[in-house]
Design an enzyme around this catalytic site. Sequence first.
Site, mmCIF file in Angstrom:
data_model
loop_
_atom_site.group_PDB
_atom_site.id
_atom_site.type_symbol
_atom_site.label_atom_id
_atom_site.label_comp_id
_atom_site.label_asym_id
_atom_site.label_seq_id
_atom_site.Cartn_x
_atom_site.Cartn_y
_atom_site.Cartn_z
ATOM 1 N N HIS A 478 0.819 -1.216 0.000
ATOM 2 C CA HIS A 478 0.000 0.000 0.000
ATOM 3 C C HIS A 478 0.849 1.260 0.000
ATOM 4 O O HIS A 478 0.426 2.299 -0.492
ATOM 5 C CB HIS A 478 -1.018 -0.061 1.134
ATOM 6 C CG HIS A 478 -2.094 -1.046 0.812
ATOM 7 N ND1 HIS A 478 -2.024 -2.350 1.221
ATOM 8 C CD2 HIS A 478 -3.171 -0.937 0.023
ATOM 9 C CE1 HIS A 478 -3.061 -2.999 0.722
ATOM 10 N NE2 HIS A 478 -3.777 -2.164 -0.007
ATOM 11 N N GLU A 715 -9.786 -11.444 -5.539
ATOM 12 C CA GLU A 715 -8.378 -11.303 -5.170
ATOM 13 C C GLU A 715 -7.891 -12.470 -4.316
ATOM 14 O O GLU A 715 -6.787 -12.460 -3.814
ATOM 15 C CB GLU A 715 -8.116 -9.958 -4.490
ATOM 16 C CG GLU A 715 -9.088 -9.569 -3.406
ATOM 17 C CD GLU A 715 -8.846 -8.154 -2.868
ATOM 18 O OE1 GLU A 715 -7.864 -7.500 -3.227
ATOM 19 O OE2 GLU A 715 -9.680 -7.711 -2.064
ATOM 20 N N ASP A 739 -3.462 -8.427 -4.578
ATOM 21 C CA ASP A 739 -3.675 -9.512 -3.621
ATOM 22 C C ASP A 739 -3.762 -10.860 -4.321
ATOM 23 O O ASP A 739 -3.300 -11.861 -3.790
ATOM 24 C CB ASP A 739 -4.954 -9.252 -2.809
ATOM 25 C CG ASP A 739 -4.669 -8.321 -1.655
ATOM 26 O OD1 ASP A 739 -3.651 -8.543 -0.972
ATOM 27 O OD2 ASP A 739 -5.416 -7.354 -1.466
ATOM 28 N N CYS A 786 -8.681 -3.759 -11.144
ATOM 29 C CA CYS A 786 -8.283 -2.539 -10.440
ATOM 30 C C CYS A 786 -6.940 -2.701 -9.727
ATOM 31 O O CYS A 786 -6.459 -1.785 -9.089
ATOM 32 C CB CYS A 786 -9.363 -2.083 -9.466
ATOM 33 S SG CYS A 786 -9.671 -3.271 -8.163
HETATM 34 C C1 PEP Z 1 -5.636 -5.458 -5.097
HETATM 35 O O1 PEP Z 1 -5.460 -6.258 -4.176
HETATM 36 O O2 PEP Z 1 -5.199 -5.640 -6.248
HETATM 37 C C2 PEP Z 1 -6.414 -4.238 -4.868
HETATM 38 C C3 PEP Z 1 -6.763 -3.453 -5.852
HETATM 39 O O3 PEP Z 1 -6.718 -3.925 -3.591
HETATM 40 P P1 PEP Z 1 -5.636 -3.303 -2.560
HETATM 41 O O4 PEP Z 1 -4.380 -3.066 -3.334
HETATM 42 O O5 PEP Z 1 -6.216 -2.074 -1.996
HETATM 43 O O6 PEP Z 1 -5.488 -4.405 -1.561
HETATM 44 MG MG MG Z 2 -6.599 -6.035 -2.325
#
Ligand code: PEP
Ligand code: MG
Length: 852
Positions: A478, A715, A739, A786
């Site tokens: 993150h 995910e 993920d 995403c």
């Molecule tokens: C992901 O896991 O690809 C996702 C978009 O969610 P985050 O990165 O916020 O865990």
């Molecule tokens: Mg995620």
Amino acid sequence: MKDQKHEFSIQLPLKGIVQAVTELPDPVFAEKMMGDGIAIDPIDNVLHAPFAGKITQIHSSHHAVTLQQGDVELLMHIGLDSVALKGRGFELHVAEGDQVQAGQPLITFDADLIARECVSVQSAFIITSGQEIKPTVSFDGVQSDLAQTVFTVPSSNDPSAAPAPFESTANVDAEPAQYEVTGSVQIPNVTGLHARPAARLAVVVRQADAKVRFKANGNTCDGSSVTGIMSLKTKLGDLLEIEAAGDDAQQVTADIIAAIKAGLGEEVTAVTSFPEVELVKETPLLQVKSGDDGVLLGFTASPGRVIGKLVQHNKTLPEVTRKSIGLAEERAAFKASVKASVQDLQSIIERMTEQGQEELADVFNAHVQLLQDPELSEKPLADIAGGQSAAWSWKLAYEAQAETLAKMDDPLLAARAADVRDVGLRVLKKLLGVDDGTEVLQEGTILLQEDVTPSEVVALDLSKIVGLCTTHGGASSHAAIIARSNNLPYLVNVEEAIKDLEDGTPLLLDAKHGKIKVSPSAEEQTAFALKIENASKQAEEYRRDAHKPAITTDGVRVEIAANIGSLEDAEKAVAAGAEAVGLLRSEFLYMERLNEPTEEEQADIIGNILEVMGKDRPVIIRTLDVGGDKPLPYMPMPAEENPFLGVRGVRIGIERPSILRRQVRAIISQAHKGHARIMYPMISALDELRAVNALVREEQKNLGVEHVEVGIMIEVPSAALMADKLAEEVDFFSIGTNDLTQYVMAIDRGHPALASRADALHPAVLRMIDMTVKAAEKAGKWVGVCGGLASQPEAVPILIGLGVKELSVSVPALPEIKHKVRTVSMADSISIAKAALECADTSDVKNLLRSQ
Ligand code: PEP
Ligand code: MG
């Protein structure tokens, strides 16, 4: 009438055959070394509270729990030798510090497992506060009425009054004895000083004409208290410090050390000190190394090229010594460090306020208040006066305070523990002369740290810092996501050799290609500057076309959406040509808050974002997705061994529906302001989806709102595998490749050394995407991506070729991804995607893309 004795009743804690404690096949219990009590051979598997009181201790193996009310303390120990199960077979229903009612379930255990793998499933119930028990049931009979009193003890607790407040006996020095450090010893017991060895140790202490206290892991206890010793939570190899006062001080110390080395009744390896295992540095079989002189490799976390100078922030602290260099010097150092920390914090607050980041400024304001609170300095100043070093005294004090706060029932107070640690570390670094990263940086700084947290990235002064490198860290962590949304080039997993460079070393950071040129020549610098200029011209071109649709050369339109985390991002996204928001990371809205936003506050900000995006740009609002590497300051979460496999994502909403409900209500109440869609993170099974869907539909009805589209993130491998079933109960899927890669490849997304191997272009991840899209198509639902893969231009043909309809990307990547779509045809993309699915490894996929 504190001293008046009453009969204090202990009810049946566990259904079973009640026996005399002397029947237990363990001398520690049978010989009453810990105290008087009873044994129960269970016929049930749930331990209940036998009186109302406070849970003062739970062993980390979850097999033993201590309950206290006033002057009565009871240790409940399930099974014999069950510590060795290390928590297997025990399910806790309470936490340390909880106030419980009589009859309340405390622990459910697997009696068969204990019977199979341990000495016995017989359990011990021992009064560790010293009173003798008076049984009120006959031994060897089966008892199954939990309200039945099984024994009483004399106590000054008034049975007719409300439960007496907790009076700690452990961790407190009853009298001001003149303790001196008399020795120390390493714990040789595999499972530390749990109940039985603690009992034997307390016996050694009680026999001496001396007062003893022990210190370990920052905790202190009375040496004669069994539960006190247990509360030190020692592990194999921990150093136990012994402090004693009185005539027998030296002798008892020698006895203690001898008893501990002998194992306190347990078999231990005859080690007095643990051999230092020297790790020989080896070259891993799969290591990436540049081999090029003056070039260091890393892994792209956020692309971009910059020229700058290295500044290294050393996060490893030198050892804190206890020895004082002089009272006046230590006191002066302490005061100066606190003052300098307050000044640093004030300049951060000023900068944050100037940048309009008031919420973040408030966090640092709270830190200033903490430092100005005399309570926090009182103890260290006393310790300094007592002859300890300032650093040692400060560390002890703030860690103890953080620990106390962390155990509080009140989640707000518990959350303050993180602030105390944060501010504590800031002062400690000053005391140790370690650069804490808050000095005034020069413009054009490329910052090097071992690792970086999401909130540290948020707090970086981007007017000075142009690039970021870490020797640890994951490309889809993150922290990386925040760097990307701020257009900050960031390279993770950089070769360790970078740590040997002097501060001020000139660097050419090419985060897009994972390379750093060290001390470049003038020609190299000029050539690099030219590349930056060309790239910026190209980016300008992409930006000019950013508001046009993304249509392939053979006429297929792909929706290009943005990943956002704030209202500001939403504004930037619209300006950069976003056609939708494919992911609003709602947790990012509240990351710097000290308390949970109210439903109204949440509604306010969601409503503003929906208005900015307008009715024609749908906004997918993902419900709270914390846990793993994303903690929320106001939501203390119990420590978990594998937080990424624990209560994370939607599981938090399932565990704590009130939080989810407030958020869902905030979204639904604002749906009329734009085009809101709701998405749940980390769904791993249909029952989770049904549970949260039911909550959403309920609130929709309550608020009188018609259908709001709902979707889930794919995910977790189980969700991809079960996509056909899940598709029937949602409107859309969005694939979280960050993920998904982590869980498919079994590589932590922030792993310090494996970043380069957690690549979403691995065919295993691509096959999961393919499976998901096919299942969704059958059910007539659409799929977006995403995760970070959607922001990689080279991945565009594969994703759209697999049938992905929407790409949701970081805001700075919007124009380039749109441009990329316009350069490929759907027909070619389909064949590239097919070929990619047949590749054997990531490198094959990358070669395939290069050959196009
Ligand atoms: C992901 O896991 O690809 C996702 C978009 O969610 P985050 O990165 O916020 O865990
Ligand atoms: Mg995620």
